[in-house]
Write a protein that holds these residues in place. Structure first.
Motif, PDB file in Angstrom:
ATOM      1  N   ILE A   8       0.850  -1.205   0.000  1.00  0.00           N
ATOM      2  CA  ILE A   8       0.000   0.000   0.000  1.00  0.00           C
ATOM      3  C   ILE A   8       0.879   1.246   0.000  1.00  0.00           C
ATOM      4  N   TYR A   9       1.902   1.250   0.855  1.00  0.00           N
ATOM      5  CA  TYR A   9       2.813   2.391   0.929  1.00  0.00           C
ATOM      6  C   TYR A   9       3.425   2.692  -0.441  1.00  0.00           C
ATOM      7  N   TRP A  10       3.983   1.671  -1.084  1.00  0.00           N
ATOM      8  CA  TRP A  10       4.667   1.910  -2.347  1.00  0.00           C
ATOM      9  C   TRP A  10       3.716   2.304  -3.464  1.00  0.00           C
ATOM     10  N   ILE A  11       2.533   1.726  -3.515  1.00  0.00           N
ATOM     11  CA  ILE A  11       1.567   2.104  -4.555  1.00  0.00           C
ATOM     12  C   ILE A  11       1.218   3.583  -4.431  1.00  0.00           C
ATOM     13  N   PHE A  12       0.879   4.011  -3.222  1.00  0.00           N
ATOM     14  CA  PHE A  12       0.451   5.402  -3.053  1.00  0.00           C
ATOM     15  C   PHE A  12       1.624   6.381  -3.128  1.00  0.00           C
ATOM     16  N   THR A  13       2.784   5.977  -2.671  1.00  0.00           N
ATOM     17  CA  THR A  13       3.955   6.855  -2.745  1.00  0.00           C
ATOM     18  C   THR A  13       4.391   7.042  -4.198  1.00  0.00           C
ATOM     19  N   ILE A  14       4.379   5.970  -4.967  1.00  0.00           N
ATOM     20  CA  ILE A  14       4.765   6.081  -6.380  1.00  0.00           C
ATOM     21  C   ILE A  14       3.730   6.887  -7.165  1.00  0.00           C
ATOM     22  N   TRP A  15       2.465   6.650  -6.882  1.00  0.00           N
ATOM     23  CA  TRP A  15       1.399   7.409  -7.551  1.00  0.00           C
ATOM     24  C   TRP A  15       1.548   8.900  -7.227  1.00  0.00           C
ATOM     25  N   PHE A  16       1.742   9.215  -5.956  1.00  0.00           N
ATOM     26  CA  PHE A  16       1.935  10.602  -5.540  1.00  0.00           C
ATOM     27  C   PHE A  16       3.186  11.191  -6.202  1.00  0.00           C
ATOM     28  N   SER A  17       4.280  10.446  -6.162  1.00  0.00           N
ATOM     29  CA  SER A  17       5.552  10.930  -6.714  1.00  0.00           C
ATOM     30  C   SER A  17       5.465  11.164  -8.217  1.00  0.00           C
ATOM     31  N   PHE A  18       4.793  10.262  -8.914  1.00  0.00           N
ATOM     32  CA  PHE A  18       4.631  10.443 -10.356  1.00  0.00           C
ATOM     33  C   PHE A  18       3.852  11.721 -10.649  1.00  0.00           C
ATOM     34  N   GLY A  19       2.758  11.918  -9.933  1.00  0.00           N
ATOM     35  CA  GLY A  19       1.942  13.116 -10.152  1.00  0.00           C
ATOM     36  C   GLY A  19       2.685  14.391  -9.828  1.00  0.00           C
ATOM     37  N   MET A  20       3.424  14.391  -8.722  1.00  0.00           N
ATOM     38  CA  MET A  20       4.184  15.583  -8.341  1.00  0.00           C
ATOM     39  C   MET A  20       5.325  15.850  -9.331  1.00  0.00           C
ATOM     40  N   THR A  21       5.956  14.785  -9.811  1.00  0.00           N
ATOM     41  CA  THR A  21       7.040  14.955 -10.787  1.00  0.00           C
ATOM     42  C   THR A  21       6.487  15.537 -12.088  1.00  0.00           C
ATOM     43  N   PHE A  22       5.382  14.984 -12.552  1.00  0.00           N
ATOM     44  CA  PHE A  22       4.760  15.490 -13.780  1.00  0.00           C
ATOM     45  C   PHE A  22       4.386  16.963 -13.612  1.00  0.00           C
TER      46      PHE A  22
END
Length: 129
Positions: A8-22
């Motif tokens: 759960i941590y990695w799914i939401f952290t990666i999703w958040f990180s991808f959105g913030m990076t974009f």
């Protein structure tokens, strides 16, 4: 349970990180939609460079191993950023479609923070922050 929490941590952290990076890249490139969004809220256009740069540093801090204090500061910085975005859009009576991204990223960040593994938490005097 521990494995489920890490997933759960990695799914939401990666999703958040991808959105913030974009979003950071579009701010650094001064994409027209970002310029319009920031100036509509009354902020100067040059703020895009600062926001984009800090978002990239924050994403790096969340994803690199170790350095729990830096991660805690990144979570705090993103929290302040998202609260400010939510407040700005609500203050300008923007429609929900403009408020939704900040709300979504607030939820993603909260879930990431809540489910972060023990090795990514700052421990002071046997208390976990």
């Amino acid at each position: 349970m521990e494995k489920r929490n890490k997933i759960i941590y990695w799914i939401f952290t990666i999703w958040f990180s991808f959105g913030m990076t974009f979003n950071a890249v579009s701010q650094l490139l001064k994409v027209d939609a970002e310029v319009v969004r920031v100036t509509h809220l009354g902020y100067p256009e040059y703020l895009l460079y600062l926001l984009g740069t800090l978002k990239l540093f924050g994403v790096i801090a969340l994803l690199i191993p170790k350095y729990p204090l830096v991660k805690l500061l990144a979570y705090a910085g993103f929290t302040f950023l998202l609260i400010g975005a939510l407040y700005s859009h609500i203050a300008f009576h923007d429609p929900f479609k403009e408020i939704f991204p900040a709300l979504l990223f607030s939820v993603l960040l909260s879930i990431s923070y809540f489910f972060r593994p023990a090795n990514r938490k700052l421990v002071l005097h046997t208390k976990t922050i």
